[in-house]
Motif scaffolding. Structure first.
Motif, mmCIF file in Angstrom:
data_model
loop_
_atom_site.group_PDB
_atom_site.id
_atom_site.type_symbol
_atom_site.label_atom_id
_atom_site.label_comp_id
_atom_site.label_asym_id
_atom_site.label_seq_id
_atom_site.Cartn_x
_atom_site.Cartn_y
_atom_site.Cartn_z
ATOM 1 N N ASP A 193 26.128 6.639 67.787
ATOM 2 C CA ASP A 193 26.987 7.712 67.320
ATOM 3 C C ASP A 193 28.457 7.294 67.363
ATOM 4 O O ASP A 193 29.271 7.809 66.608
ATOM 5 N N ALA A 194 28.762 6.369 68.270
ATOM 6 C CA ALA A 194 30.146 5.950 68.409
ATOM 7 C C ALA A 194 30.476 4.735 67.545
ATOM 8 O O ALA A 194 31.639 4.363 67.400
ATOM 9 N N ALA B 73 33.322 2.390 70.307
ATOM 10 C CA ALA B 73 34.289 2.839 69.299
ATOM 11 C C ALA B 73 35.498 1.907 69.235
ATOM 12 O O ALA B 73 36.419 2.150 68.466
ATOM 13 N N ARG C 62 29.946 17.577 60.406
ATOM 14 C CA ARG C 62 28.939 16.715 61.025
ATOM 15 C C ARG C 62 28.598 17.213 62.429
ATOM 16 O O ARG C 62 27.436 17.225 62.832
ATOM 17 N N LEU D 115 44.003 13.277 75.757
ATOM 18 C CA LEU D 115 42.880 13.125 74.823
ATOM 19 C C LEU D 115 43.061 14.018 73.598
ATOM 20 O O LEU D 115 42.245 14.008 72.688
ATOM 21 N N LEU E 184 35.745 13.719 70.203
ATOM 22 C CA LEU E 184 36.561 12.590 70.641
ATOM 23 C C LEU E 184 36.240 11.338 69.844
ATOM 24 O O LEU E 184 37.039 10.423 69.768
ATOM 25 N N LEU E 185 35.026 11.280 69.288
ATOM 26 C CA LEU E 185 34.686 10.125 68.463
ATOM 27 C C LEU E 185 35.196 10.296 67.039
ATOM 28 O O LEU E 185 34.950 9.453 66.186
ATOM 29 N N TYR F 234 28.993 17.405 75.245
ATOM 30 C CA TYR F 234 28.613 16.463 74.194
ATOM 31 C C TYR F 234 29.214 16.811 72.854
ATOM 32 O O TYR F 234 29.410 15.928 72.009
ATOM 33 N N PHE G 263 36.898 8.100 76.252
ATOM 34 C CA PHE G 263 36.836 9.008 77.399
ATOM 35 C C PHE G 263 35.560 8.742 78.182
ATOM 36 O O PHE G 263 34.477 8.633 77.605
ATOM 37 N N HIS H 225 20.761 6.225 70.223
ATOM 38 C CA HIS H 225 21.403 7.217 69.373
ATOM 39 C C HIS H 225 22.794 7.558 69.901
ATOM 40 O O HIS H 225 23.754 7.685 69.151
ATOM 41 N N HIS I 214 34.393 12.640 64.830
ATOM 42 C CA HIS I 214 33.466 13.131 63.815
ATOM 43 C C HIS I 214 34.007 14.390 63.167
ATOM 44 O O HIS I 214 34.734 15.161 63.793
ATOM 45 N N ARG J 284 29.314 3.654 75.419
ATOM 46 C CA ARG J 284 29.597 4.458 74.241
ATOM 47 C C ARG J 284 31.093 4.470 73.957
ATOM 48 O O ARG J 284 31.522 4.315 72.814
ATOM 49 N N VAL K 150 26.362 13.803 76.726
ATOM 50 C CA VAL K 150 25.512 13.244 75.680
ATOM 51 C C VAL K 150 24.550 14.318 75.188
ATOM 52 O O VAL K 150 24.077 15.148 75.958
ATOM 53 N N ARG L 196 41.966 12.782 63.427
ATOM 54 C CA ARG L 196 40.568 12.365 63.470
ATOM 55 C C ARG L 196 40.371 10.861 63.260
ATOM 56 O O ARG L 196 39.654 10.237 64.025
ATOM 57 N N ARG M 272 41.126 8.967 66.438
ATOM 58 C CA ARG M 272 40.479 9.388 67.673
ATOM 59 C C ARG M 272 39.740 8.245 68.361
ATOM 60 O O ARG M 272 39.669 8.186 69.581
#
Lengths: 318, 307, 546, 546
Positions: free
Chosen positions: C401-402, C453, B196, C346, B189-190, B183, C380, C397, B192, C449, C389, C372, C375
């Protein structure tokens, strides 16, 4: 194959020795600087503390003799060089070489600690093997016994043991007698908390092993419940407990401080306690270094044993 | 690659429903919580449980065995032992809490430096912790006392510092495990930011076992502190601290057993309660997420060392 | 003569109100030399049925049967001691996961020889010889060496063979094989199946538990289909594989993507309707449009792990290009380097050599800081969403988050609900923890998720490997729909040839860190050029054509 | 020249003294069936700290005296009536100017190493004490006024003093000034510490540190003191002198029969043992000072005599003593121990009177009280620092201080008890950081008053040590003490000391509590053990086991 294995063993040994040396050196350094933080004039301490009626000349003589008038780093160098010669200085209070004091007291404490560790293992094994996984009540009782055992303060346990087994039942002497009977109560006192910790860890991994697929396949081959425990699960249960043993030995040396005082046994712990109360820095340093040495040796031994029992780790891997 | 149900597990239980997340509460846990709550009450408002003055001496009332008037008897100065135990809960617990706090704070600092301070810092901290491990807990406590001199504060600091290496190892492992978890990778990967990720993901997950760990540690710290008191190096009489009470009671063991037995039982019960609560917190957090400290703090103090 | 007779077997767990039935009224029999397969998805009761025959239903179980007879013994009435005598002797068990079904602390030989030790009076020496023979018989090379080694020193295939050797050591008359080839690579699987077939041919009764219809097809004489503890369908293998009598059987059969063309929904298919290959050609053509810029491309990727002589080259000169809207399938056995390629794409690891470009701009070899903001373009989905998660978070949540920043809590919740709707999940799940969801639901949350994004390309690493066939089929259908709706590009990493064939426009076959063959899916599958590809395809247990 | 000073002065000690010889009590209660039997080893368990050196010349503390009594002998002794009696010196004369003393030594006495005991040996011993390298403190102070010793002939030793010392004989009677073999001393400090050589009934055989000192019988023993119960070698084969610091363990060991004698017995144990017919108590209060609390008159608030009196009036010592010591300790009203013939008591000064205390404090200006009920004066709280050495105060005594603390609170004193280890305690004293302190001082004879209350004792040694904790700085007291020290006439000397004691008591410098507790508990199998009249150490020269 065997050649690379031998090489691997040599490499492992070299690495282990190097690491042990580093730990010992660092321990010595740490203790050296910690003891320099001890308040008060070390020269005065060397002459028996502020209660002594030492003259200024005597103090100066001592300062010179122990090098207290040198800069700290020089003192450190002197201490480390002396350590290489196995010279730990002279006790302020006992006026004896610390090495001599250690030589006198280590065997007693070692006997106590080794016996206690063995007994703790035996107790933990008994507790582990007697508990039944299926019964909830059994597990709860096992839990409680473990927690109580691991939580009981040494001095309190010793008190109760003496009251019951010496004063009331007169089975064992309440103080060291130099005979095996005199060892019983102190060894039990030391062993019980360790047994609690070991049993907890063992029982956890025993449960894990018993519910692992390989246990099912063993049962499917016709293995009996007893066979399953002894042939399979016990080894798994022993592994983490083995890893804990070096730590346990240190714990035992700590416990010896209390036990040796109560049972009037000569030993490392009692020397240490006395040394701390009179701020006998050389003796404290010596005892701490010995226990660090013992810890290091035991870590190596348990590490090697673990590698022997558990082929997955092996000598070759890190 | 299906995961077929393991034969011993009720398959319907294996289909998770929100309500079944929590294990059943056992009787032991209830008792432990009730006891812990009374301890807290005793610490905050001892007068509520024991209205008498713990310091009131009654020389002519000394060494009374347990009775209705004095359920735990009286001591050498005629003070009510029950009252003193209740009033001592605060300082005993405070010592336990403070010691655990010192231990955990030190450990956290070490672990954070080790994990986030780069490879060199990790090596240095790792070695340091290894060296500290070579000093058995009571020995390092005695070293601290050697420097600070005996007394309750010194004992608290001593116990706290001597537990730090064990905690540091556990926290470091926990931090590393979380940092390497899927996680955290997802968060990266998002896109962040590292800050954070550390603040919102790594720390909350890595430190969640701390509560269980701390609970387990408090009981052990109370035991260690009482041992130091017994050796005359910790809290001193007439402070109604349990260890000190026990230490002074041992002298009267032969004639006044109640002075030894009751404070001892209280220490034992405290540890039993905190350990029970700690383990169940541990088990629950482990069931909740794999980040739970199972195997780490399940053995808690043990895998490091029990404070 | 029947070897095993089961009549009206019921198994339940718990007591009182908590009592749950797991197996209900199951009846079947096995004759010597016969192979009966039980198929079904997780929780169908197939494994419990098998273990009950061994008297291993588990703690807290209640077994009830009109008849439960094994080689003349009434298993339901035997005491534990007598059961112990049967286990390993009359009936052998081969468990599904050899990785954990052999005691890691004992030598392989000891494990294999255990049934002999327990049931035959043999000297240790004779036993050692017998073990070596057994290992040789199940096709373990260098059996003397292997017997002395520990399980972790053996490959997965050898471990599974050793486990079989242990199962047949005392020459049991009935062998229960519970997912014997799960988790094995295709080539290894083929060998194990041949071995089991030989045993069957040698008059050993075989009870095969599997979810894999391909495996079942190659071995079983008769098939039982279980669902919710009941046998809902049964019959000769060919009949069942043709769809059986029960709708669920059909669903199960259809869920296998084997031979189902690209862009054809697996679950919505009418049972009777013939596969429609029409679209296949056009869709595989589509991404090959000349001039289409690759979304994600990599050239000359190299990656090694370890140092010095211990270094292993995981990826060795790999080129991949993913065009907009296409699916690139990366297929290979475990250890072939396909997952490392995924991680390089990735940018979770940096390549030792070569470069990755995202939409034509440097994606590898640049500071993370510059990566970043981009990304979010690369999503993925992993095999196991639960590990990716945060365990403390709810579904809302996790998805939020995404989502892009700057949303109000209310907007976030709405967007998260939309994302759930996009993967066909109800908004009621928003407040649940992902851990309390079923495997299929969890994978869908993972996809939701990733999509939240708004990525251009998704890397899917074994996205359905952990799922039951029908569930997997649903997820695959979903992925296909999403791709068409949103013009997404996929990099699909899988060891499952049928999934790859069904989902990919182009395929890259990986072996030992290299791409040995690449090209349009149908070309590779129908006319493989590389020797390795041919071997791989040959080892797939094919369903007999229906 | 007068020969041998005789006649004790005030037989206050008669009651206590008669209890010193245990055989009397034991013999009365039990019909003496048999006479003394030879053989057996007595096990003695000491709760005192283990000496770091067995030679009592080095340092010089009570634990050393306990052990030294078993194997070393002094020139003179003191009997139960407090009279100095011959021991290694058979007789002595003193010159008129009181500066020359001649001791005639016992003939035919040999040290256990074979060295003859003679005047030269006496000379060597005194010089040994005076040599700074010996690090003697107790013995060193005792021979401070000895300028030189001369061996007139083999059996005549002549002491030349720098000034008259009426306490010389008392000093010489102490175990810290016992005579050791010159050959033994010549071995050097390290060896002499391990096994000092004397003329006593036992010989140090071995010393296992932290465990025990093994003593064996001196078969050639021939030099008992004049008041001995038995001539010739001891009946016991030897003594095992064990160190058991924990009082509960010590008593448990006695009950279990592991040991026959224990010291430092707790009051509650004594009370319990009274009911036992297998245990006998030997109560032998130490000579020198009584146990008392000293009030630091050197600084505020105790520089005001009224405040000192107020404190003393505000505490109920009687109740505390009776509750904590349960009748095992007598309340004292004297600066000196009750065994000292010169002890002077005045109980009228120490009555508990809270009203009086309040009045005194009001008058002294401490009339305000703050919210805690503590009196204040000019904003200053009436706080009293009371450092307590845990090494020197037994638990019951600490409890006693706690009770006094509670009592003084009622009058508005805030007593701050501070339990300290020895080093910190000395540090607090050295820093003049105390208002109350309790420090017993053991010495034979009333000369201890000079050490404790002469203003010379306020000036600390370089190490910070000083003995006049009350900081009595009174020229009248100084003059009395100086004069007494130079007065050989018993009656005159006693009168001077009485006057000095009265001054100290009336100045409210000290709060006497009780005699220095020195209780031994013996198994009834031990007969004819007694405490010497010098420093009340037990002697087993005549003891035998039944």
């Amino acid at each position: 194959m065997s050649g690379s294995r031998a090489q691997a063993i040599v490499r492992w040994t070299a690495r282990t020795v190097l690491r042990a040396t580093v730990v010992l050196w660092a321990s010595a350094t740490l203790v050296f600087f910690i003891t320099r933080l001890v308040p008060g004039d070390p020269a005065e301490a060397a002459l028996g503390g502020p209660g002594s009626q030492a003259s200024e000349e005597a103090l100066d003589a001592v300062r010179q003799r122990y090098g207290f008038d040198q800069p700290l780093i020089v003192q450190y160098g002197i201490a480390m060089l002396a350590l290489l010669r196995l010279d730990l200085g002279t006790s302020y209070a006992l006026r004896q070489p610390v090495v001599q004091i250690l030589a006198d007291t280590v065997p007693g404490t070692a006997t106590l600690a080794v016996l206690a560790l063995l007994l703790a293992w035996a107790m933990a094994l008994a507790l582990t093997l007697s508990h039944t996984r299926s019964s909830r009540a059994g597990a709860a009782i096992g839990d409680t016994v473990e927690i109580v055992a691991s939580a009981v303060p040494h001095f309190w346990l010793a008190t109760i043991l003496i009251a019951v087994f010496s004063t009331a039942l007169a089975w064992f002497p309440p103080v060291s007698t130099g005979t095996p009977a005199g060892l019983v109560l102190p060894v039990v006192t030391l062993a019980v908390p360790i047994a609690g910790f070991l049993a907890h860890v063992m029982r956890g991994s025993l449960d894990e092993a018993l519910s692992a697929p390989f246990a099912t396949s063993a049962v499917a081959r016709g293995e009996t419940a007893t066979g399953l425990r002894f042939r399979h699960a016990l080894r798994h249960a022993a592994l983490p407990a083995l890893g804990l043993s070096a730590w346990a030995f240190g714990y035992l040396i700590g416990g010896a401080v209390v036990v040796e005082t109560i049972f009037a046994r000569p030993g490392l712990g009692r020397s240490l306690l006395q040394a701390v109360t009179v701020r006998d820095v050389p003796v404290v340093t010596g005892v701490v270094l010995v226990s660090a040495l013992v810890y290091v040796i035991l870590t190596v031994v348990t590490d090697a044993l673990t590698r022997i029992i558990d082929p997955r780790i092996g000598i070759v891997t890190r | 690659m299906t995961h077929t149900t393991s034969p011993a597990v009720d398959p319907l239980l294996a289909v998770p429903t929100p309500g079944r997340r929590w294990r059943r509460v056992t009787l032991g846990e209830v008792v432990a919580v009730v006891f812990a709550v009374s301890l807290v009450v005793a610490s905050v408002a001892p007068g509520f449980l024991a209205p008498q003055n713990p310091a009131a001496v009654a020389p002519l009332d000394s060494f009374q065995p347990p009775s209705l008037a004095h359920p735990f008897g009286t001591d050498e100065s005629g003070r009510d032992v029950y009252t003193r135990i209740v009033h001592g809960a605060g300082s005993s617990l405070l010592i336990g809490l403070a010691a655990t706090g010192i231990g955990l704070a030190t450990a956290l600092l070490l672990a954070l430096v080790a994990v986030f301070g780069g490879r060199f810092a990790d090596a240095v901290v790792g070695r340091t912790v290894e060296v500290l491990f070579a000093f058995p807990a009571l020995l390092s406590a005695l070293l601290v006392i050697l420097v600070l001199g005996p007394g309750p504060v010194a004992a608290t600091v001593a116990v706290g510092l001597s537990t730090a290496p064990g905690y540091a190892r556990i926290i470091r492992t926990s931090l590393l495990r979380v940092r390497a978890s899927g996680y955290v990778e997802s968060a990266r990967l998002l896109g962040h930011s590292p800050a954070r990720i550390v603040l919102r993901t790594i720390l909350p997950n890595a430190l969640s076992p701390l509560l269980a760990l701390a609970t387990l540690g408090v009981g052990q710290a109370v035991v260690w502190a009482s041992s130091l008191s017994f050796l005359g190096l910790g809290a001193q009489p007439p402070a109604p601290e349990w260890g000190a009470m026990l230490a002074s009671a041992r002298v009267y063991l032969t004639t006044a057993w109640w002075l030894t037995v009751f404070p001892g039982l209280l220490i034992l019960a405290t540890t039993l309660a905190t350990t029970t609560i700690g383990r169940s917190l541990d088990a629950r957090s482990a069931g909740w997420g794999q980040s739970g400290p199972s195997g780490q703090s399940g053995q808690s103090g043990q895998s490091g060392r029990p404070s | 003569m029947t070897l095993l007779a089961v009549e009206e077997l019921s198994v339940s767990f718990g007591a009182g109100r908590d009592r749950t039935s797991v197996v209900r009224n199951v009846s079947f029999s096995i004759a010597p030399g016969e192979c009966v397969a039980i198929v079904g998805e997780s929780g169908s009761g197939k494994s419990v049925t098998a273990r009950t025959i061994l008297g291993l239903a588990g703690t807290g179980s209640h077994v009830d049967a009109r008849r439960l007879e094994l080689a003349g013994h009434d298993v339901s009435r035997l005491a534990e001691r007598e059961l112990q005598r049967l286990r390993g002797d009359v009936v052998g068990l081969i468990s599904q996961d050899a990785l954990v079904s052999l005691d890691p602390l004992r030598r392989v030989g000891a494990e294999v020889g255990d049934p002999l030790r327990l049931h035959r009076r043999t000297s240790a020496r004779a036993r050692r010889r017998a073990v070596v023979d057994l290992l040789a018989r199940v096709g373990v090379p260098r059996p003397e060496l292997r017997a002395r080694q520990y399980p972790h020193e053996l490959s997965g295939g050898l471990r599974q063979r050793s486990l079989i050797a242990s199962g047949i050591a005392a020459e049991p008359r009935l062998l229960i094989a519970d997912e014997p080839t799960t988790a094995l690579d295709m080539t290894v699987q083929a060998g194990i199946l041949r071995l089991l077939a030989d045993l069957r041919d040698a008059e050993t009764g075989l009870l095969l538990i599997s979810h894999d219809l391909g495996v079942v097809a190659s071995l079983a004489d008769r098939v039982l289909v279980m669902r919710h503890g009941r046998v809902i369908d049964e019959g000769p293998t060919a009949v069942i594989l043709a769809g059986g009598a029960h709708p669920y059987t059909r669903e199960l059969v259809h869920a296998v993507p084997e031979g189902v063309p690209r862009h054809t929904a697996l679950l919505a298919r009418e049972a009777e309707s013939a596969p429609v290959p029409a679209q296949a050609g056009s869709s595989s053509q589509m991404p090959a449009d000349a001039g289409a810029r690759p979304v994600l491309s990599a050239t000359g990727l190299e990656k090694s792990f370890g140092r010095g002589s211990h270094a292993t080259r995981a990826v060795d000169g790999v080129d991949v290009h993913v065009q907009s809207g296409e699916t690139l399938g990366v297929v290979g056995e475990s250890g072939s380097g396909k997952t490392t390629v995924g991680r390089l794409l990735l940018a979770l690891t940096e390549p030792d050599a070569g470069a990755v470009l995202l939409e034509g701009e440097a994606w590898s070899g640049v500071p993370e800081r510059s990566r970043r903001p981009r990304r979010r373009l690369v999503g993925f989905v992993s095999q196991d969403t639960s590990s990716t998660v945060d365990p403390r978070w709810t579904v809302e949540h996790v998805i939020a988050d995404a989502l892009p920043g700057g949303l109000s809590p209310r907007q976030r919740r709405e967007r998260a609900a939309e994302a759930l709707a996009g993967v066909a999940l109800e908004p009621a799940l928003l407040d649940r923890s992902p851990r309390t969801l079923s495997g299929g639901q969890r994978q869908r949350v993972g996809i939701a998720r990733a999509l939240a994004a708004e990525p251009r390309v998704l890397v899917l690493d074994e996205p359905v490997s952990a799922l039951d066939a029908t569930v997997a089929a649903g997820v695959l259908d979903l992925l296909d729909d999403l791709q068409r709706e949103r013009g997404l590009s996929y990099v699909l990493i899988s060891h499952d040839l049928s999934v790859i064939r069904h989902m990919s426009d182009r395929v890259a076959v990986m072996h030992e860190g290299r791409i040995v063959e690449t090209g349009p899916t149908e070309t590779v599958f129908t006319a493989p050029e590389h020797e390795y590809t041919r071997r791989l395809l040959a080892d797939v247990p094919m369903r007999p054509s229906i | 020249m007068r020969s041998r000073p005789r006649r004790s002065l005030i037989p206050v000690a008669a009651v206590a003294a008669s209890a010193l010889v245990l055989s009397a009590c034991a013999g009365d209660s039990e019909p003496t069936a048999t006479g003394p039997t030879t053989g057996g080893t007595l096990v003695y368990a000491s709760g005192d700290a283990e000496p770091t050196c067995l030679d009592p010349h080095v340092g010089g503390n009570y634990p050393q005296a306990l052990l030294a009594t078993q194997f070393l002998e002094s020139l003179v002794s003191r009997d139960a009536e407090g009279e100095i009696v011959p021991w290694l010196a058979e007789s002595w004369t003193v010159s008129d100017d009181a500066l020359t003393w001649e001791f005639t030594l016992a003939d035919g006495v040999e040290f256990t190493d074979g060295t003859p005991f003679d005047a030269e040996a006496v000379k060597v011993n005194v010089e040994h004490l005076q040599d700074p390298a010996t690090q003697s403190s107790t013995g060193y102070l005792a021979v401070e006024k000895v300028a030189s010793v001369e061996a007139v002939d083999d059996l005549t030793a002549r002491f030349t003093l720098s000034e008259p010392d009426s306490a010389l004989l008392e000093s010489l009677s102490q175990p810290w000034l016992a005579i050791e073999s010159p050959a033994g001393i010549a071995r050097g400090m390290e060896e002499n510490c391990e096994s000092p050589v004397g003329t006593g009934p036992f010989v140090v055989d071995s010393w296992a540190k932290q465990d025990r000192v093994t003593l064996t019988r001196n078969d050639d023993y021939s030099s008992p003191p004049a008041d001995a119960l038995h001539d010739g070698p001891a009946y016991l084969d030897g003594i095992e002198w064990r160190f058991i610091p924990d009082s509960a363990s010590r008593y448990a060991a006695l009950q279990a029969g592991e040991v026959q004698v224990i010291d430092n017995v707790q009051p509650d144990v004594l009370v319990q043992a009274e009911g036992s017919d297998s245990l006998v108590e030997l109560d032998a209060p130490r000579p020198g000072s009584s146990n008392r609390i000293e009030l630091n008159s050197g600084k505020a608030p105790f520089d005001d005599v009224a405040v000192r009196e107020a404190f003393i009036r505000s505490v109920n010592v009687d109740d505390a003593v009776s509750s904590l010591f349960q009748g095992t300790a007598e309340r004292s009203f004297s600066p000196l121990a009750s065994v000292e013939p010169a002890a002077y008591s005045d109980d009228s000064l120490f009555g508990y009177d809270l009203d009086e205390a309040n009045t005194l404090l009001d008058e002294a200006g401490w009339s305000e009280k703050d919210s805690d009920g503590v009196r204040t004066k000019d904003g200053e709280r009436l706080t009293l620092a009371f450092p307590v050495s845990t090494n020197q105060s037994i638990p019951a005594e600490v409890s006693l201080f706690e009770q006094l603390q509670a009592g003084a609170k009622d009058a508005g004193f805030d007593v701050q008890l501070d339990l300290l280890d020895l080093a910190s305690w000395y540090a607090a004293l050295g820093a003049n950081d105390y208002d109350l302190v309790s420090a017993p001082y053991t010495k034979v004879g009333p000369d201890v008053l000079r050490i404790l209350y002469h203003s010379d004792g306020i000036v600390p040694a370089p190490s910070g040590y000083f003995a006049n904790h009350a900081q009595v700085d009174d020229t009248a007291v100084d003059a009395l003490l100086d004069e007494a020290s130079a007065t050989l006439d018993e009656a005159d000397r006693a009168a001077l000391y009485e006057e000095a004691q009265a001054d100290v008591l009336e100045g409210y410098y000290i709060l006497p509590l009780y005699d220095q507790q020195n209780h031994f508990l013996l198994s009834t199998s031990v007969h004819d053990a007694r405490a010497l009249g010098t420093v009340s150490t037990p002697s087993f020269a005549a003891a035998w086991l039944s």
